[in-house]
Design a protein around this motif. Structure first.
Motif, PDB file in Angstrom:
ATOM      1  N   ILE A 277      47.443  34.232  51.831  1.00 30.76           N
ATOM      2  CA  ILE A 277      46.850  33.015  51.272  1.00 30.76           C
ATOM      3  C   ILE A 277      45.433  33.289  50.755  1.00 30.76           C
ATOM      4  O   ILE A 277      45.020  32.736  49.737  1.00 30.76           O
ATOM      5  CB  ILE A 277      46.846  31.887  52.327  1.00 30.76           C
TER       6      ILE A 277
ATOM      7  N   ALA B 145      44.156  32.197  47.211  1.00 34.07           N
ATOM      8  CA  ALA B 145      43.121  31.147  47.142  1.00 34.07           C
ATOM      9  C   ALA B 145      42.058  31.564  46.126  1.00 34.07           C
ATOM     10  O   ALA B 145      41.582  30.741  45.335  1.00 34.07           O
ATOM     11  CB  ALA B 145      42.503  30.932  48.516  1.00 34.07           C
TER      12      ALA B 145
ATOM     13  N   THR C 293      43.493  31.083  42.721  1.00 36.55           N
ATOM     14  CA  THR C 293      43.484  29.658  42.381  1.00 36.55           C
ATOM     15  C   THR C 293      42.101  29.236  41.903  1.00 36.55           C
ATOM     16  O   THR C 293      41.957  28.539  40.887  1.00 36.55           O
ATOM     17  CB  THR C 293      43.899  28.814  43.613  1.00 36.55           C
ATOM     18  N   PHE C 294      41.076  29.679  42.648  1.00 35.94           N
ATOM     19  CA  PHE C 294      39.703  29.325  42.278  1.00 35.94           C
ATOM     20  C   PHE C 294      39.354  29.888  40.897  1.00 35.94           C
ATOM     21  O   PHE C 294      38.693  29.214  40.088  1.00 35.94           O
ATOM     22  CB  PHE C 294      38.727  29.838  43.344  1.00 35.94           C
TER      23      PHE C 294
ATOM     24  N   ILE D 124      40.889  27.675  38.288  1.00 36.80           N
ATOM     25  CA  ILE D 124      40.146  26.409  38.187  1.00 36.80           C
ATOM     26  C   ILE D 124      38.852  26.644  37.397  1.00 36.80           C
ATOM     27  O   ILE D 124      38.480  25.845  36.530  1.00 36.80           O
ATOM     28  CB  ILE D 124      39.841  25.836  39.602  1.00 36.80           C
ATOM     29  N   CYS D 125      38.174  27.761  37.687  1.00 34.64           N
ATOM     30  CA  CYS D 125      36.943  28.104  36.946  1.00 34.64           C
ATOM     31  C   CYS D 125      37.244  28.283  35.455  1.00 34.64           C
ATOM     32  O   CYS D 125      36.476  27.830  34.600  1.00 34.64           O
ATOM     33  CB  CYS D 125      36.324  29.400  37.492  1.00 34.64           C
TER      34      CYS D 125
ATOM     35  N   ASP E 125      46.963  26.068  34.316  1.00 35.72           N
ATOM     36  CA  ASP E 125      46.194  25.833  35.540  1.00 35.72           C
ATOM     37  C   ASP E 125      46.871  24.762  36.398  1.00 35.72           C
ATOM     38  O   ASP E 125      47.040  24.926  37.609  1.00 35.72           O
ATOM     39  CB  ASP E 125      44.772  25.399  35.141  1.00 35.72           C
ATOM     40  N   LEU E 126      47.295  23.684  35.743  1.00 33.56           N
ATOM     41  CA  LEU E 126      47.956  22.574  36.455  1.00 33.56           C
ATOM     42  C   LEU E 126      49.221  23.060  37.185  1.00 33.56           C
ATOM     43  O   LEU E 126      49.450  22.722  38.342  1.00 33.56           O
ATOM     44  CB  LEU E 126      48.285  21.477  35.440  1.00 33.56           C
TER      45      LEU E 126
ATOM     46  N   ILE F  67      48.382  25.007  40.282  1.00 32.03           N
ATOM     47  CA  ILE F  67      47.961  24.125  41.381  1.00 32.03           C
ATOM     48  C   ILE F  67      49.190  23.703  42.196  1.00 32.03           C
ATOM     49  O   ILE F  67      49.180  23.708  43.427  1.00 32.03           O
ATOM     50  CB  ILE F  67      47.216  22.889  40.804  1.00 32.03           C
TER      51      ILE F  67
ATOM     52  N   PHE G 218      50.880  26.994  43.893  1.00 37.26           N
ATOM     53  CA  PHE G 218      50.085  27.484  45.030  1.00 37.26           C
ATOM     54  C   PHE G 218      50.414  26.670  46.288  1.00 37.26           C
ATOM     55  O   PHE G 218      50.626  27.225  47.367  1.00 37.26           O
ATOM     56  CB  PHE G 218      48.590  27.384  44.687  1.00 37.26           C
ATOM     57  N   THR G 219      50.494  25.361  46.112  1.00 41.89           N
ATOM     58  CA  THR G 219      50.784  24.488  47.262  1.00 41.89           C
ATOM     59  C   THR G 219      52.213  24.713  47.768  1.00 41.89           C
ATOM     60  O   THR G 219      52.437  24.897  48.972  1.00 41.89           O
ATOM     61  CB  THR G 219      50.601  23.014  46.856  1.00 41.89           C
TER      62      THR G 219
ATOM     63  N   PHE H 125      35.466  19.627  38.473  1.00 41.36           N
ATOM     64  CA  PHE H 125      35.512  21.004  38.988  1.00 41.36           C
ATOM     65  C   PHE H 125      35.195  21.018  40.491  1.00 41.36           C
ATOM     66  O   PHE H 125      35.884  21.683  41.275  1.00 41.36           O
ATOM     67  CB  PHE H 125      34.497  21.867  38.217  1.00 41.36           C
TER      68      PHE H 125
ATOM     69  N   GLU I 192      42.999  21.772  51.293  1.00 39.87           N
ATOM     70  CA  GLU I 192      44.431  22.109  51.347  1.00 39.87           C
ATOM     71  C   GLU I 192      44.679  23.317  52.262  1.00 39.87           C
ATOM     72  O   GLU I 192      45.599  23.316  53.079  1.00 39.87           O
ATOM     73  CB  GLU I 192      44.935  22.460  49.941  1.00 39.87           C
ATOM     74  N   ILE I 193      43.835  24.339  52.087  1.00 37.03           N
ATOM     75  CA  ILE I 193      44.013  25.562  52.895  1.00 37.03           C
ATOM     76  C   ILE I 193      43.757  25.256  54.376  1.00 37.03           C
ATOM     77  O   ILE I 193      44.513  25.695  55.256  1.00 37.03           O
ATOM     78  CB  ILE I 193      43.080  26.677  52.373  1.00 37.03           C
TER      79      ILE I 193
END
Lengths: 200, 106
Positions: free
Chosen positions: A65, A69, A72-73, A76-77, A187-188, A191, A194-195, B21, B31-32
């Motif tokens: 994870i 993670a 994922t970040f 998002i960036c 990106d969407l 999200i 990832f979940t 953002f 979430e984590i």
């Protein structure tokens, strides 16, 4: 010219969006159904499996994870820099456009690099697609998404020479806007993936 | 979204984008943590919490980064149609999967 211009204006007025944007949203809608088809297959297989994670990967599974993670970040960036790039071109800030799209490209490439690292690590440890439904659905979903990220990176590389030549402006930025829609969609989708794949 | 809508939207700078953002980052961290707290011990709570947070994140991206909030009806129809179709598919497939699992458990 004036006839064509007024015809375009009338078309835009009647649909409330440019033909390019309608085309991109139609593409994204059908692409979303492709992703959701895979996600439904994943959910059905998972619910119907008495044991989802094979014994050798118990209790926490094979997936890390922490690494995802970070991935994922990064996405998002890159979505943030993408929307800033669009805002920059809308105010004719050419330097901002190049800077933010450069960062978006960097984000996409970094994400892909980390995904290649993750896949290589998993395959070397015996987590291969044919080994279980758990692994097969993981590679299908993340692979399909990775192909989209790769397409997005290629799409941006194709746009970049025109961006560097300053061909886009506050009155002519449709390709940047349409690219932004595609990139945010990527990106969407991540999200959601990832979940579903890593956290649940 | 018209050029005038966009100009009005971005008139006050890009502050809203930074807030989104921040929200996306915070929700990802939560979430984590949520997944660590509940794990498989409380599966329903895990799924509901994560589903709510992921759905919120996806909605934020669509509404503000993809500017769906400023679009007109046609774009909404294009977005909602596949979601309805997929919902129908889920309603069709999932009960079958759950039934299959319950038969295996017997």
């Amino acid at each position: 010219m004036s006839d064509t211009g007024s015809a375009h204006a009338a078309q835009r007025e009647s649909f409330g969006a440019t033909p390019g944007k309608i085309g991109m949203w139609l593409f994204l809608a059908s692409d979303a159904m492709g992703f959701m088809g895979l996600i439904i297959a994943y959910m059905v297989l998972r619910i119907a499996s008495p044991v989802w994670i094979p014994e050798q990967w118990q209790p926490d599974g094979a997936l890390a994870i922490g690494l995802t993670a970070v991935m994922t970040f990064i996405l998002i960036c890159s979505s943030m820099t993408m929307v800033l790039a669009l805002a920059a071109v809308r105010r004719d800030d050419q330097k901002g456009l190049v800077r933010y799209l450069g960062l978006t490209l960097l984000g996409g490439l970094t994400f892909l690099g980390l995904q290649v690292y993750e896949w290589t690590h998993l395959i070397h440890s015996g987590f291969t697609a044919p080994s279980s439904n758990y692994a097969a659905t993981f590679f299908s979903l993340t692979g399909f998404h990775g192909a989209h990220v790769t397409s997005g990176v290629i799409y941006l590389l194709i746009l970049f020479p025109s961006i560097l030549k300053g061909k886009f402006s506050s009155t002519n930025h449709s390709p940047i806007e349409l690219y932004g829609l595609f990139w945010h969609f990527v990106d969407l989708v991540w999200i959601i993936l990832f979940t579903i794949i890593y956290l649940i | 979204m018209s050029a005038a809508d966009v100009a009005e939207h971005e008139h006050h700078g890009t502050g809203l984008y930074w807030k989104i953002f921040g929200a996306l980052t915070v929700l990802t961290v939560v979430e984590i943590l949520w997944a660590g707290w509940f794990g498989s011990d409380a599966f329903i709570v895990l799924v509901l919490g994560l589903g709510l947070m992921a759905g919120t994140k996806a909605l934020l991206v669509a509404l503000y980064y993809m500017h769906l909030k400023q679009e007109r009806a046609l774009i909404y129809i294009l977005v909602v149609t596949p979601l309805v179709l997929v919902l129908i598919m889920i309603l069709g497939f999932l009960p079958d999967a759950i039934w299959d699992l319950s038969q295996q458990a017997r």
